[in-house]
Design a protein around this motif. Structure first.
Motif, PDB file in Angstrom:
ATOM      1  N   ALA A  66       0.631  -1.435  -0.063  1.00  0.00           N
ATOM      2  CA  ALA A  66      -0.037  -0.470   0.207  1.00  0.00           C
ATOM      3  C   ALA A  66       0.906   1.084  -0.371  1.00  0.00           C
ATOM      4  O   ALA A  66       0.855   2.010  -0.799  1.00  0.00           O
ATOM      5  CB  ALA A  66      -0.589  -0.312   1.195  1.00  0.00           C
ATOM      6  N   GLU A  69       2.151   1.689  -3.339  1.00  0.00           N
ATOM      7  CA  GLU A  69       1.499   2.036  -4.374  1.00  0.00           C
ATOM      8  C   GLU A  69       0.467   3.649  -4.012  1.00  0.00           C
ATOM      9  O   GLU A  69      -0.094   3.839  -4.968  1.00  0.00           O
ATOM     10  CB  GLU A  69       0.175   1.305  -5.390  1.00  0.00           C
ATOM     11  CG  GLU A  69       0.674  -0.154  -5.348  1.00  0.00           C
ATOM     12  CD  GLU A  69      -0.007  -1.229  -5.381  1.00  0.00           C
ATOM     13  OE1 GLU A  69      -1.750  -1.075  -4.908  1.00  0.00           O
ATOM     14  OE2 GLU A  69       0.156  -1.887  -5.491  1.00  0.00           O
ATOM     15  N   ARG A  71      -1.236   4.163  -1.460  1.00  0.00           N
ATOM     16  CA  ARG A  71      -2.821   4.417  -1.347  1.00  0.00           C
ATOM     17  C   ARG A  71      -2.000   4.382  -0.025  1.00  0.00           C
ATOM     18  O   ARG A  71      -1.597   3.798   1.210  1.00  0.00           O
ATOM     19  CB  ARG A  71      -2.896   2.656  -1.353  1.00  0.00           C
ATOM     20  CG  ARG A  71      -3.632   2.962  -3.188  1.00  0.00           C
ATOM     21  CD  ARG A  71      -4.472   1.254  -2.962  1.00  0.00           C
ATOM     22  NE  ARG A  71      -3.596  -0.232  -3.180  1.00  0.00           N
ATOM     23  CZ  ARG A  71      -3.138  -0.933  -1.910  1.00  0.00           C
ATOM     24  NH1 ARG A  71      -4.429  -0.462  -0.837  1.00  0.00           N
ATOM     25  NH2 ARG A  71      -2.982  -2.192  -1.463  1.00  0.00           N
ATOM     26  N   GLY A 135      -8.227   6.455   3.709  1.00  0.00           N
ATOM     27  CA  GLY A 135      -8.403   6.427   1.920  1.00  0.00           C
ATOM     28  C   GLY A 135     -10.499   7.430   1.956  1.00  0.00           C
ATOM     29  O   GLY A 135     -10.410   7.446   3.396  1.00  0.00           O
ATOM     30  N   GLU A 154      -9.924   7.816  -6.558  1.00  0.00           N
ATOM     31  CA  GLU A 154      -8.875   7.898  -5.868  1.00  0.00           C
ATOM     32  C   GLU A 154      -7.940   8.810  -6.371  1.00  0.00           C
ATOM     33  O   GLU A 154      -7.551   9.626  -5.847  1.00  0.00           O
ATOM     34  CB  GLU A 154      -8.575   7.176  -4.927  1.00  0.00           C
ATOM     35  CG  GLU A 154      -9.513   7.396  -4.129  1.00  0.00           C
ATOM     36  CD  GLU A 154      -9.272   6.040  -3.374  1.00  0.00           C
ATOM     37  OE1 GLU A 154      -7.927   5.793  -3.230  1.00  0.00           O
ATOM     38  OE2 GLU A 154     -10.787   4.669  -2.744  1.00  0.00           O
ATOM     39  N   GLN A 155      -7.225   8.758  -7.707  1.00  0.00           N
ATOM     40  CA  GLN A 155      -6.549   9.152  -8.567  1.00  0.00           C
ATOM     41  C   GLN A 155      -6.193  10.323  -9.550  1.00  0.00           C
ATOM     42  O   GLN A 155      -7.051  10.716  -9.198  1.00  0.00           O
ATOM     43  CB  GLN A 155      -5.715   8.094  -9.525  1.00  0.00           C
ATOM     44  CG  GLN A 155      -5.370   6.895  -8.933  1.00  0.00           C
ATOM     45  CD  GLN A 155      -4.213   6.536  -8.155  1.00  0.00           C
ATOM     46  OE1 GLN A 155      -3.442   7.202  -8.593  1.00  0.00           O
ATOM     47  NE2 GLN A 155      -4.197   6.238  -7.246  1.00  0.00           N
TER      48      GLN A 155
END
Length: 176
Positions: A66, A69, A71, A135, A154-155
């Motif tokens: 995570a 990435e 995240r 998130g 989310e990007q």
């Protein structure tokens, strides 16, 4: 008047828990035999020790992935804590703790416990820190009627010149 912490009840609960474990052990040993009951406890303890190592390594790898990435790692951390808690309960001697540990290790129980950890984190840390950990969250904002806002992507969206822009912000008041 101050509200009493739940930790204040732990000294009272421990002897009751030990007594309950003792009576459950007696009932199980009466039903299947003392030797089988002791063997079952030993097997659950050994399985718990093996699962502690596995769940710890699995949780650490999920956290690293995570982080690589970019995240939020909260879901992986909550899932890992649930698995570690289940494995730890299996290592403790007793049938009640073994059943509780198994419930935390199986998918339905793990999902419920993970959501409980997320809610606890949200209450303890607040919405902003919880958003950083887990998130984007569903929130209700009101401009007349309550509206549920769900962030799907989310990007950040790419913009002109190769640089990225953050997603558009939606302003509103959070309703609890």
């Amino acid at each position: 008047m101050m509200r009493r912490s739940r930790l204040a009840y732990v000294p009272l609960a421990m002897p009751l828990w030990a007594l309950a474990e003792f009576f459950v052990f007696l009932a199980v040993s009466h039903a299947i035999g003392a030797g089988w009951a002791i063997l079952l406890l030993a097997v659950s303890t050994l399985a718990g020790v093996a699962l502690l190592r596995r769940e710890g390594i699995k949780g650490w790898r999920a956290f690293q992935q995570a982080a690589q990435e970019n995240r939020p790692p909260g879901a992986e951390v909550a899932n890992s804590l649930t698995g570690l808690g289940g494995a730890l309960l299996l290592t403790l001697p007793g049938f009640i703790t073994a059943v509780a540990g198994l419930l935390l290790l199986l998918p339905p129980g793990r999902g419920l416990a993970r959501r409980g950890i997320e809610r606890f984190a949200e209450r303890s840390l607040g919405g902003a820190a919880t958003g950083d950990l887990f998130g984007p969250r569903k929130v209700k904002v009101h401009s007349g009627a309550p509206v549920t806002v769900v962030v799907v992507d989310e990007q950040p969206a790419p913009s002109h010149g190769g640089r990225t822009q953050p997603p558009p912000a939606i302003e509103g008041e959070i309703v609890r």
